[in-house]
Enzyme design. Structure first.
Site, PDB file in Angstrom:
ATOM      1  N   ASN A 281     -20.703  35.478-114.888  1.00 52.96           N
ATOM      2  CA  ASN A 281     -21.623  34.838-113.937  1.00 52.96           C
ATOM      3  C   ASN A 281     -21.951  33.471-114.523  1.00 52.96           C
ATOM      4  OD1 ASN A 281     -23.674  34.000-112.286  1.00 52.96           O
ATOM      5  ND2 ASN A 281     -25.151  35.568-112.935  1.00 52.96           N
ATOM      6  N   TRP A 282     -21.311  32.459-113.972  1.00 54.00           N
ATOM      7  CA  TRP A 282     -21.453  31.116-114.556  1.00 54.00           C
ATOM      8  C   TRP A 282     -22.803  30.488-114.229  1.00 54.00           C
ATOM      9  CZ3 TRP A 282     -16.200  28.015-113.950  1.00 54.00           C
ATOM     10  CH2 TRP A 282     -15.192  28.711-114.632  1.00 54.00           C
ATOM     11  N   LYS A 283     -23.519  31.040-113.244  1.00 53.02           N
ATOM     12  CA  LYS A 283     -24.824  30.480-112.828  1.00 53.02           C
ATOM     13  C   LYS A 283     -24.660  28.998-112.460  1.00 53.02           C
ATOM     14  CE  LYS A 283     -27.012  34.027-115.539  1.00 53.02           C
ATOM     15  NZ  LYS A 283     -28.198  34.517-116.196  1.00 53.02           N
TER      16      LYS A 283
ATOM     17  N   SER B 235     -27.385  39.879-121.715  1.00 52.48           N
ATOM     18  CA  SER B 235     -27.023  39.574-123.100  1.00 52.48           C
ATOM     19  C   SER B 235     -25.832  40.377-123.624  1.00 52.48           C
ATOM     20  CB  SER B 235     -28.245  39.728-124.012  1.00 52.48           C
ATOM     21  OG  SER B 235     -29.272  38.840-123.593  1.00 52.48           O
TER      22      SER B 235
ATOM     23  N   GLY C 258     -23.386  36.595-118.436  1.00 51.56           N
ATOM     24  CA  GLY C 258     -23.836  35.225-118.181  1.00 51.56           C
ATOM     25  C   GLY C 258     -23.371  34.281-119.275  1.00 51.56           C
ATOM     26  N   GLY C 259     -24.280  33.991-120.210  1.00 51.14           N
ATOM     27  CA  GLY C 259     -24.023  33.010-121.265  1.00 51.14           C
ATOM     28  C   GLY C 259     -22.668  33.136-121.946  1.00 51.14           C
TER      29      GLY C 259
ATOM     30  N   GLU D 290     -32.355  36.222-110.591  1.00 52.94           N
ATOM     31  CA  GLU D 290     -32.775  34.821-110.466  1.00 52.94           C
ATOM     32  C   GLU D 290     -32.951  34.446-108.998  1.00 52.94           C
ATOM     33  OE1 GLU D 290     -29.631  33.259-112.949  1.00 52.94           O
ATOM     34  OE2 GLU D 290     -30.570  34.290-114.643  1.00 52.94           O
TER      35      GLU D 290
ATOM     36  N   HIS E  82     -28.959  38.743-107.419  1.00 55.22           N
ATOM     37  CA  HIS E  82     -29.236  38.513-108.838  1.00 55.22           C
ATOM     38  C   HIS E  82     -30.740  38.309-109.021  1.00 55.22           C
ATOM     39  CE1 HIS E  82     -29.392  36.660-112.766  1.00 55.22           C
ATOM     40  NE2 HIS E  82     -28.211  37.199-112.980  1.00 55.22           N
TER      41      HIS E  82
ATOM     42  N   GLY F 106     -30.339  36.574-120.566  1.00 54.27           N
ATOM     43  CA  GLY F 106     -30.453  35.273-121.218  1.00 54.27           C
ATOM     44  C   GLY F 106     -31.443  35.246-122.373  1.00 54.27           C
TER      45      GLY F 106
ATOM     46  N   GLU G  53     -29.053  45.102-114.281  1.00 59.06           N
ATOM     47  CA  GLU G  53     -29.442  44.028-115.190  1.00 59.06           C
ATOM     48  C   GLU G  53     -30.948  44.036-115.422  1.00 59.06           C
ATOM     49  OE1 GLU G  53     -26.286  40.679-115.143  1.00 59.06           O
ATOM     50  OE2 GLU G  53     -27.701  40.283-113.548  1.00 59.06           O
TER      51      GLU G  53
HETATM   52  P1  PGA Z   1     -26.769  36.859-119.773  1.00 52.90           P
HETATM   53  O1  PGA Z   1     -26.851  36.853-118.171  1.00 52.90           O
HETATM   54  O2  PGA Z   1     -25.454  37.539-120.139  1.00 52.90           O
HETATM   55  O3  PGA Z   1     -26.766  35.399-120.164  1.00 52.90           O
HETATM   56  O4  PGA Z   1     -27.932  37.604-120.285  1.00 52.90           O
HETATM   57  C1  PGA Z   1     -26.424  37.952-117.433  1.00 52.90           C
HETATM   58  C2  PGA Z   1     -26.641  37.703-115.961  1.00 52.90           C
HETATM   59  O5  PGA Z   1     -27.654  37.104-115.596  1.00 52.90           O
HETATM   60  O6  PGA Z   1     -25.814  38.111-115.125  1.00 52.90           O
END
Ligand code: PGA
Length: 249
Positions: A10-12, A213, A234-235, A97, A95, A173, A167
């Site tokens: 997930n590149w956000k 994470s 994500g990251g 967010e 998501h 994050g 999640e």
């Molecule tokens: P993260 O993000 O791996 O950076 O914790 C995961 C996500 O939001 O899908």
């Protein structure tokens, strides 16, 4: 039948179009595998160049959002048909967010899930609790509510094809991963919930990811859990480490 793992980045809101193409080139050989589905969920503006950049590889492309109407006067939105035409196969829906910052509610997300299926996209439906909810002991109640609301009117055959991503918000994050036990427990709870709403065949077919994470050091243990069918990353999906996560064995 064993469920095939699915590992999605997930590149956000990261990567300009040219950076996106460069990342695809860097990751190309590192993410090669026959053993899992590999997906890059990318910002809308990166979709066209990324679809081009991953041609001939094992990578599929996903979007991070869509709008539930077919087309029309919805300035700034992107339709399912546009995504499909551009070569997108998956779409992240709900998501945390989007739920938090953009106030997307379950009733809207339910429309988005149905619209994705209508267009032939595979939803990656996200759910998860806040730290406060976990501490109050309402994690599973909350997630069951999200799943039941978001899947209202969705058929068993559709659910068999989709992906659910668990999640925990407090793990996104933050570098704070849920323990393997916590992640497995909730993923199993989600599968039980699907069995209750639909049937055991559907519950056994749906793929459930863990996200929050995930990194090269914890992926193997998480993905070895019986109810965890891969990850939403994500990251760590923006670096060479993503290759290690994909090839976690
Ligand atoms: P993260 O993000 O791996 O950076 O914790 C995961 C996500 O939001 O899908």
């Amino acid at each position: 039948m064993a469920r095939r793992k699915i590992i999605a980045g997930n590149w956000k809101m990261n990567m300009t179009p040219s950076q996106a193409v460069a990342l695809c080139d860097t990751l190309k050989d590192l993410v090669a595998t026959d053993e899992a589905d590999v997906v890059y969920c990318v910002p809308a503006i990166d979709i066209v160049p990324v679809v081009e950049a991953v041609k001939g590889t094992n990578v599929e492309v996903g979007a991070e959002n869509l709008y539930f109407e077919d087309k029309g006067a919805y300035t700034g939105e992107i339709s399912a048909e546009m995504l499909v035409d551009a070569g997108v196969k998956y779409v992240i829906i709900g998501h945390s967010e989007r739920r938090d910052y953009f106030k997307e509610c379950d009733c809207l997300l339910n429309k988005k899930v149905k619209q994705a299926f209508k267009a032939g996209l595979i939803p990656i439906l996200c759910c998860g609790e806040s730290l406060e909810q976990r501490e109050m002991g309402v994690t599973m109640d909350w997630i069951r509510l999200q799943i039941k609301s978001d899947l209202t009117g969705v058929t068993a055959d559709q659910v068999k094809e989709m992906v659910i991503a668990y999640e925990p918000i407090w793990a996104i994050g933050t570098g704070k991963t849920a323990t393997t036990g916590q992640a497995q427990e909730v993923c199993k709870g989600i599968r039980d919930c699907i069995a209750e709403i639909y049937d055991t065949d559907t519950a056994e077919a749906v793929r459930i990811q863990y996200g929050g994470s995930v990194n090269a050091g914890n992926a193997a243990e998480l993905f070895a859990q019986p109810d965890i069918d891969g990850g939403l990353v994500g990251g760590a999906s923006l670096k060479a480490d993503f290759g290690k996560i994909v090839n976690y064995k």
